[in-house]
Design an enzyme around this catalytic site. Structure first.
Site, PDB file in Angstrom:
ATOM      1  N   LYS A  42       6.386  -1.260 -15.202  1.00  0.00           N
ATOM      2  CA  LYS A  42       7.630  -0.531 -15.521  1.00  0.00           C
ATOM      3  C   LYS A  42       8.860  -1.441 -15.398  1.00  0.00           C
ATOM      4  CE  LYS A  42       7.075   2.727 -12.322  1.00  0.00           C
ATOM      5  NZ  LYS A  42       5.808   2.343 -11.642  1.00  0.00           N
ATOM      6  N   ARG A  80       9.748  10.674  -8.987  1.00  0.00           N
ATOM      7  CA  ARG A  80       8.388  10.528  -8.478  1.00  0.00           C
ATOM      8  C   ARG A  80       7.824  11.850  -7.960  1.00  0.00           C
ATOM      9  NH1 ARG A  80       9.067   4.710  -7.305  1.00  0.00           N
ATOM     10  NH2 ARG A  80       7.105   3.763  -6.693  1.00  0.00           N
ATOM     11  N   ARG A  95      -0.062 -10.366  -7.356  1.00  0.00           N
ATOM     12  CA  ARG A  95       1.376 -10.308  -7.078  1.00  0.00           C
ATOM     13  C   ARG A  95       1.642 -10.512  -5.576  1.00  0.00           C
ATOM     14  NH1 ARG A  95       4.802  -5.110  -9.161  1.00  0.00           N
ATOM     15  NH2 ARG A  95       4.202  -4.142  -7.203  1.00  0.00           N
ATOM     16  N   ARG A 153       5.356  -9.425  -1.529  1.00  0.00           N
ATOM     17  CA  ARG A 153       6.103  -8.168  -1.320  1.00  0.00           C
ATOM     18  C   ARG A 153       5.356  -7.324  -0.284  1.00  0.00           C
ATOM     19  NH1 ARG A 153       7.653  -3.966  -6.233  1.00  0.00           N
ATOM     20  NH2 ARG A 153       7.247  -2.147  -4.962  1.00  0.00           N
ATOM     21  N   ARG A 157       0.307   3.796  -1.857  1.00  0.00           N
ATOM     22  CA  ARG A 157       1.222   4.017  -2.991  1.00  0.00           C
ATOM     23  C   ARG A 157       0.477   4.656  -4.165  1.00  0.00           C
ATOM     24  NH1 ARG A 157       3.347  -1.784  -3.818  1.00  0.00           N
ATOM     25  NH2 ARG A 157       4.594  -0.918  -5.500  1.00  0.00           N
TER      26      ARG A 157
HETATM   27  P1  AMP Z   1       8.945   0.777  -6.580  1.00  0.00           P
HETATM   28  O1  AMP Z   1       9.682  -0.507  -6.558  1.00  0.00           O
HETATM   29  O2  AMP Z   1       9.430   1.714  -7.645  1.00  0.00           O
HETATM   30  O3  AMP Z   1       7.439   0.595  -6.644  1.00  0.00           O
HETATM   31  O4  AMP Z   1       9.251   1.518  -5.202  1.00  0.00           O
HETATM   32  C1  AMP Z   1       8.906   0.904  -3.967  1.00  0.00           C
HETATM   33  C2  AMP Z   1       8.906   1.961  -2.865  1.00  0.00           C
HETATM   34  O5  AMP Z   1      10.215   2.535  -2.740  1.00  0.00           O
HETATM   35  C3  AMP Z   1       7.974   3.146  -3.072  1.00  0.00           C
HETATM   36  O6  AMP Z   1       6.640   2.864  -2.671  1.00  0.00           O
HETATM   37  C4  AMP Z   1       8.643   4.202  -2.177  1.00  0.00           C
HETATM   38  O7  AMP Z   1       8.413   3.935  -0.818  1.00  0.00           O
HETATM   39  C5  AMP Z   1      10.128   3.928  -2.443  1.00  0.00           C
HETATM   40  N1  AMP Z   1      10.625   4.669  -3.615  1.00  0.00           N
HETATM   41  C6  AMP Z   1      11.126   4.144  -4.774  1.00  0.00           C
HETATM   42  N2  AMP Z   1      11.489   5.091  -5.624  1.00  0.00           N
HETATM   43  C7  AMP Z   1      11.213   6.281  -5.017  1.00  0.00           C
HETATM   44  C8  AMP Z   1      11.327   7.630  -5.411  1.00  0.00           C
HETATM   45  N3  AMP Z   1      11.813   7.977  -6.617  1.00  0.00           N
HETATM   46  N4  AMP Z   1      10.935   8.588  -4.524  1.00  0.00           N
HETATM   47  C9  AMP Z   1      10.470   8.274  -3.312  1.00  0.00           C
HETATM   48  N5  AMP Z   1      10.304   7.011  -2.882  1.00  0.00           N
HETATM   49  C10 AMP Z   1      10.668   6.002  -3.725  1.00  0.00           C
END
Ligand code: AMP
Length: 189
Positions: free
Chosen positions: A13, A88, A127, A133, A144
């Site tokens: 994404k 989400r 990654r 990360r 996740r």
């Molecule tokens: P991402 O970079 O989008 O994979 O997000 C990394 C982490 O941030 C996720 O595993 C959640 O812990 C938190 N996070 C990001 N976006 C959201 C969201 N819309 N709702 C809840 N937690 C989020």
């Protein structure tokens, strides 16, 4: 045009969002990036969310909805928003529809990147070795994926019912996926 890039963690994404930003003057709104910036700045918010993010859980709806709400006024005069990693949960999706409606806007299309779990796990192993990360470690990544399947996948029928969902093969290489997304967007406009 406002679009959602939808899919499990590590579906690509962020990469595809960046390509749309440079190609179309759109603005990427990634709640993950906003939360990582909060952690890096050492803010109260950062301290609050750090543990949850590292373990692979979801941050509360209230926090991420507020982050998006703050950014919406900045979209005026741009090519529109690419929501990346938001919404989400169903509550987030409903809040987004309401926030956009009160600004006279809407989500035009939801692009779902379809990638199977085995490929995601393989990608994330690479990654993690490369970038380190913290939430890409195997245990957090598995949480996740669980959170995606439990809380986020129910948004697929939500957007399908609104006639906005377009599925794209996210297993193809990066350029091919960009081409498929461009095709989907030109059909939609
Ligand atoms: P991402 O970079 O989008 O994979 O997000 C990394 C982490 O941030 C996720 O595993 C959640 O812990 C938190 N996070 C990001 N976006 C959201 C969201 N819309 N709702 C809840 N937690 C989020």
């Amino acid at each position: 045009m406002n679009l959602i890039l939808f899919g499990p963690p590590a579906a690509g994404k962020g990469t595809q969002a960046q390509r749309l930003v440079s190609g179309r003057g759109m603005v990427q709104l990634s709640t993950g990036d906003m939360l990582r910036a909060a952690i890096a700045s050492g803010s109260d918010l950062g301290r609050k969310v750090e543990g949850i993010m590292q373990s692979g859980g979801l941050v509360s709806d209230e926090i991420v909805i507020a982050l998006i709400q703050e950014r919406l006024p900045g979209l005026e005069g741009t090519g529109g928003a690419i929501f990346d990693g938001f919404p989400r949960t169903l509550a987030q999706a409903e809040a987004l529809d309401a926030m956009l409606a009160s600004a006279g806007q809407k989500i035009d299309v939801v692009i779902r990147l379809v990638v199977d779990d085995a490929a995601l796990t393989q990608r994330v192993e690479g990654r993690f070795r490369e970038l380190g990360r913290p939430d890409d470690n195997p245990e957090s990544f598995s949480r996740r994926l669980d959170a995606y399947n439990r809380d986020t996948a129910p948004l697929i029928p939500y957007y399908q019912a609104q006639g906005k969902l377009v599925e794209v093969d996210g297993m193809a290489d990066i350029d091919a996926v960009s081409g498929l997304i461009a095709g989907a967007l030109s059909r939609d406009l």
